[in-house]
Design an enzyme around this catalytic site. Structure first.
Site: not given
Ligand code: ADP
Length: 159
Positions: A18, A42, A91, A129
């Site tokens: 992130h 959620k 990813r 996460s």
């Molecule tokens: P959501 O529940 O909306 O998917 P996340 O916090 O899991 O929220 O992810 C937010 C955004 O960040 C999404 O577009 C996700 O694909 C991206 N993201 C999460 N982890 C990574 C990573 N390791 N590298 C790049 N983008 C990521």
């Protein structure tokens, strides 16, 4: 004209993946809003306040990034804060179908707001996460996967 974008997500918790997307977007846009999801349907591991606190600490050195939260429709929130785009991270191929669906639905709801995808840095392509939470719960080392502030929050939760 100020170019503003939003980076929405659960950030439960924020990871180095992130953070990489955040810092790269902040270089392209004048203003970036990291929009933390607060969907009542959620179930999150960290509270909204905790996720916001961690992100505020992470972005404290940037003067063009703001951390906020939203519930309801993302495109409505984007329009409310005058954001022209939504940033999402990609990813692996496995992210693609879900993200495509989301982007097409958002475009259907408001065609003025476009979604921009950023490819993850290869160092972070396997960081998500939920995996970070699982490893931390079992006492594994996640120090190279998350910022220090998040590591401390995870340690506190699982101690
Ligand atoms: P959501 O529940 O909306 O998917 P996340 O916090 O899991 O929220 O992810 C937010 C955004 O960040 C999404 O577009 C996700 O694909 C991206 N993201 C999460 N982890 C990574 C990573 N390791 N590298 C790049 N983008 C990521």
């Amino acid at each position: 004209m100020i170019r503003k974008t939003i980076y929405p997500g659960s950030f439960d918790p924020p990871t180095n993946g992130h953070c990489d997307i955040i810092s790269r977007s902040a270089k392209i846009f004048d203003r970036l809003i990291v929009a933390v999801g607060a969907n009542p349907e959620k179930k999150y591991f960290f509270s909204l306040e905790e996720r916001i606190e961690m992100l505020r600490e992470i972005v404290s050195e940037y003067d063009n990034i703001e951390v906020a939260h939203f519930d309801g429709l993302l495109v409505e929130y984007a329009a409310k804060v005058n954001a022209v785009t939504i940033i999402r991270g990609l990813r692996a191929l496995s992210d693609f179908e879900y993200e495509l669906e989301l982007a097409l639905m958002n475009r259907h709801l408001n065609s003025d707001v476009d979604t921009i995808f950023m490819m993850t840095d290869e160092r972070y392509s396997f960081i998500r996460s939920s995996l970070v939470r699982e490893v931390a719960k079992l006492g594994g080392d996640i120090s190279d996967k998350v910022p220090k502030v998040v590591e401390n929050y995870l340690k506190k939760k699982f101690s």
